[in-house]
Design an enzyme around this catalytic site. Structure first.
Site, mmCIF file in Angstrom:
data_model
loop_
_atom_site.group_PDB
_atom_site.id
_atom_site.type_symbol
_atom_site.label_atom_id
_atom_site.label_comp_id
_atom_site.label_asym_id
_atom_site.label_seq_id
_atom_site.Cartn_x
_atom_site.Cartn_y
_atom_site.Cartn_z
ATOM 1 N N CYS A 1 -66.248 28.883 20.279
ATOM 2 C CA CYS A 1 -67.111 30.059 20.208
ATOM 3 C C CYS A 1 -67.845 30.091 18.876
ATOM 4 O O CYS A 1 -67.367 29.546 17.878
ATOM 5 C CB CYS A 1 -66.216 31.298 20.361
ATOM 6 S SG CYS A 1 -67.047 32.885 20.189
ATOM 7 N N GLY A 2 -68.967 30.779 18.829
ATOM 8 C CA GLY A 2 -69.674 30.972 17.568
ATOM 9 C C GLY A 2 -68.847 31.739 16.548
ATOM 10 O O GLY A 2 -69.103 31.665 15.349
#
Length: 181
Positions: A36-37
């Site tokens: 995920c970012g």
């Protein structure tokens, strides 16, 4: 009346962790993902754990693959990733659901205690808002978990004191935790 201490979660090794065993500690419960970012938040989480664990902070890491399929792999693969990239020492639970059918009862409770109150200003806020609005124009009115790395903070008495969305500045999260210790 229900309390966080009424719940348990399953560790990645299959052993039940009763949250009542953490009575008297400040607990951060966070749904995580390895792709995920927001995955780099593992670094400040681990630093907080190292800095405050002896003072009573416990972090409960609950991997979740519900948001963009960003926690692929087995529990062991997720653990290996976190060890390799972030050297995490806080306990990881079994990959679980945090929304919808089959969600952990703990998350039903947490969302009932602290619903969604909006995203903080962050470089990814507009992206999340646009994506979530496209899927559900009324998403902001619902208490559901919106994305990976949503954090619930529980005080030493077992009261859910705060919910921090993934867009929250980790320094702000740390200040809040420090204030409860």
């Amino acid at each position: 009346m229900a309390s966080v201490y009424d719940f348990s979660v399953t560790r990645r090794d299959g052993i039940e962790l009763r949250l009542s065993s953490l009575r008297g500690k400040v607990i951060m419960i966070v749904n995580t993902a390895t792709g995920c970012g927001f995955t780099p938040q593992y670094e400040p989480l681990e630093k907080m754990y190292e800095k405050y664990h002896e003072s009573g902070l416990e972090i409960i890491d609950i991997p979740c693959n519900q948001f963009g399929g960003q926690a692929p792999g087995s529990d062991d693969e997720i653990h290996e990733f976190c060890q390799l990239h972030y050297n995490t020492a806080f306990p990881q639970m079994k990959k679980s659901l945090v929304n919808g059918d089959g969600e952990l009862p703990l998350y039903t409770f947490l969302k009932g205690e602290k619903g969604f109150a909006g995203f903080d200003d962050n470089r990814l806020t507009a992206v999340l808002d646009g994506m979530l609005k496209k899927a559900d124009p009324d998403y902001a009115k619902k208490p559901s978990i919106k994305w990976n790395f949503t954090k619930f903070i529980v005080d030493r008495e077992g009261t859910v004191r705060a919910r921090f969305e993934p867009t929250a500045d980790m320094a702000k999260v740390e200040e809040f935790v420090k204030g409860l210790l």
